[in-house]
Enzyme design. Structure first.
Site, PDB file in Angstrom:
ATOM      1  N   CYS A   1      -1.643 -51.306   3.993  1.00 30.24           N
ATOM      2  CA  CYS A   1      -2.655 -51.293   5.020  1.00 30.24           C
ATOM      3  C   CYS A   1      -3.748 -50.322   4.102  1.00 30.24           C
ATOM      4  CB  CYS A   1      -2.255 -50.692   6.124  1.00 30.24           C
ATOM      5  SG  CYS A   1      -3.751 -50.227   7.423  1.00 30.24           S
ATOM      6  N   HIS A   2      -5.029 -50.658   4.406  1.00 28.68           N
ATOM      7  CA  HIS A   2      -6.005 -49.765   3.491  1.00 28.68           C
ATOM      8  C   HIS A   2      -6.775 -48.534   4.459  1.00 28.68           C
ATOM      9  CE1 HIS A   2      -8.427 -53.549   5.282  1.00 28.68           C
ATOM     10  NE2 HIS A   2      -8.542 -52.655   6.011  1.00 28.68           N
TER      11      HIS A   2
ATOM     12  N   ASN B   1       0.200 -57.803  10.503  1.00 29.96           N
ATOM     13  CA  ASN B   1       0.086 -56.791  11.551  1.00 29.96           C
ATOM     14  C   ASN B   1       0.656 -57.802  12.600  1.00 29.96           C
ATOM     15  OD1 ASN B   1      -1.070 -54.499  10.840  1.00 29.96           O
ATOM     16  ND2 ASN B   1      -3.232 -55.404  11.039  1.00 29.96           N
TER      17      ASN B   1
ATOM     18  N   HIS C   1      -1.290 -47.057  11.213  1.00 28.77           N
ATOM     19  CA  HIS C   1      -2.458 -46.888  12.177  1.00 28.77           C
ATOM     20  C   HIS C   1      -2.444 -45.376  12.961  1.00 28.77           C
ATOM     21  CE1 HIS C   1      -3.779 -51.184  12.218  1.00 28.77           C
ATOM     22  NE2 HIS C   1      -3.773 -50.753  10.935  1.00 28.77           N
TER      23      HIS C   1
END
Length: 431
Positions: A170-171, A148, A200
């Site tokens: 990304c999870h 990130n 996000h």
């Protein structure tokens, strides 16, 4: 033999998860695992952990540890990147303390806001160096980029290392889908969803149960859920925007101007916003590290269970030519038409022997795209700041950040930028 290089292998706990997945996978033959980090002590712990993992799973693997990045990358097939430039101390501490001294409070500070933008400004150039090394030493390798701020980093890589094969991972999509299934008391296996946007800040535009009785839109039931305290922000966004967002409430609260406001402690309390959450987590992990490292080093075997991280699935799919579907962070080449061309978007991607192939999601609902654009705008300036090494563009990125702009005047933002650049510039970050 498949060669997998892990850059930032001193992230021992996460490396343990990823290597456990890889060792349990169906990737054929022996593996060539190369662990690289700039911290010899952490690297040594990770090397011992990797050997114990291989023994525990019965996986034939050649494991090598090195502080030489070129040696780790030479001839690699896959490169997993996990770096944190500047570490928690001093870099992350600076990212939190300097803004806080000006009244700007944060929770995680790794994606946007003062913390995320400064993290990108110091991190993306190192990622670019890694990418250029890959073009020289392993030009056909795929970079699995976990660092990130995801969108800023991947966008800068796209701009500065043309031809690099890279996907940002990304999870949050998978984790949120599982959380919503749990909130509804439904097995995730019965749920089908569509999700796209930016990292996000992607939204589930479809969330349905498929069963013997047919297809059920689950949004009416989600709107009746009593949210747990830690997810009040996201459920409030659901109520007002009509769709559920992928990143946790503590993250999301600092991407928008509505939840963390000076003099509004009622909002902090109502929405249970954990200010300074990332430093708290880091301090706890640092306090536990010596004991964890001892336990890892002394273990004869590990119990290994495959996780839901994407890395091993991607490698498996490409090596075996066995298709899988992931959500990846890739350039927007018309994938989401109402977001800017070239920006970094998070969309479904098909993976097979041909590599990572993004799926066109189509236009998002107008109000969701508009919300995302408030975050893409500072990303645009942050990436330009990185590409041009231009502090003025960095100041503009901070000015366009929704949370920073809602709290500080332009004079204060310029002062904040100068203070952050001065503090970071006084440090010598190893890369």
């Amino acid at each position: 033999m498949t060669t997998i290089s892990i850059i930032g292998a001193g992230s021992t706990v996460f490396v343990k998860k990823l290597l456990g997945d890889i060792f349990l996978s169906e990737i054929p033959g022996a593996l060539d695992i190369r662990l690289m980090d700039i911290d010899p002590a952490r690297l040594d712990t990770s090397e011992g952990m990797a050997r114990t993992l291989a023994r525990s799973t019965g996986r034939a693997a050649q494991i090598r540890a090195t502080t030489d990045r070129s040696a780790a990358l030479d001839g690699a097939d896959f490169v997993i990147v996990l770096i944190q430039v500047g570490g928690y101390r001093p870099a992350t501490v600076i990212d939190f303390e300097v803004p806080q001294n000006m009244g700007l409070r944060q929770t995680i500070g790794d994606t946007l806001g003062a913390g995320g933008i400064l993290r990108g400004f110091r991190t993306a150039p190192v990622l670019v160096d890694i990418g250029r090394d890959m073009m020289r030493l392993c030009p056909d390798a795929l970079m699995l980029q976990y660092v990130n701020p995801m969108a800023i980093n991947c966008w800068a890589l796209q701009r500065m290392v043309p031809g690099l094969r890279v996907v940002g991972l990304c999870h949050s999509v998978r984790n949120t889908a599982q959380m919503l299934a749990d909130h509804l008391g439904e097995p995730l296996a019965d749920i089908r969803y569509e999700c796209s946007g930016i990292n996000h800040m992607a939204f589930f535009t479809r969330f349905e149960k498929h069963g013997p009785g047919g297809v059920e839109d689950l949004y009416p039931r989600l709107n009746r859920v009593t949210p747990p305290m830690e997810e009040r922000v996201r459920y409030d966004i659901l109520k007002r925007f009509g769709y559920f967002v992928t990143e946790s409430s503590e993250h999301f609260s600092e991407y928008v101007p509505w939840f963390i406001k000076a003099g509004r402690e009622d909002l902090i309390e109502t929405f249970a916003i954990p200010l300074n959450e990332y430093p708290r987590r880091c301090e706890e992990q640092i306090a536990r590290w010596d004991q964890m490292a001892t336990e890892i080093a002394s273990a004869q075997t590990f119990e290994v269970v495959r996780s839901d991280e994407y890395a091993s699935e991607i490698i498996e799919a490409q090596v075996l030519d066995r298709p899988c579907l992931i959500h990846g962070n890739v350039p927007n080449t018309g994938l989401i038409p109402n977001l800017p061309e070239g920006c970094c978007v998070e969309v479904p991607c098909l993976v097979d022997a041909n590599g990572v192939q993004p799926v066109r999601s189509g236009p998002l609902p107008a109000h969701l795209a508009a919300l995302m654009l408030t975050n893409v705008a500072p990303q645009i300036c942050a990436v330009e700041a990185i590409v041009q090494n231009d502090p003025q563009m960095l100041r503009r990125a901070l000015a366009l950040d929704p949370h920073t702009g809602a709290e500080l005047s332009l004079d204060e933002i310029w002062q904040l930028a100068d203070s952050l650049l001065g503090e970071h510039g006084s440090q010598a970050y190893a890369s």
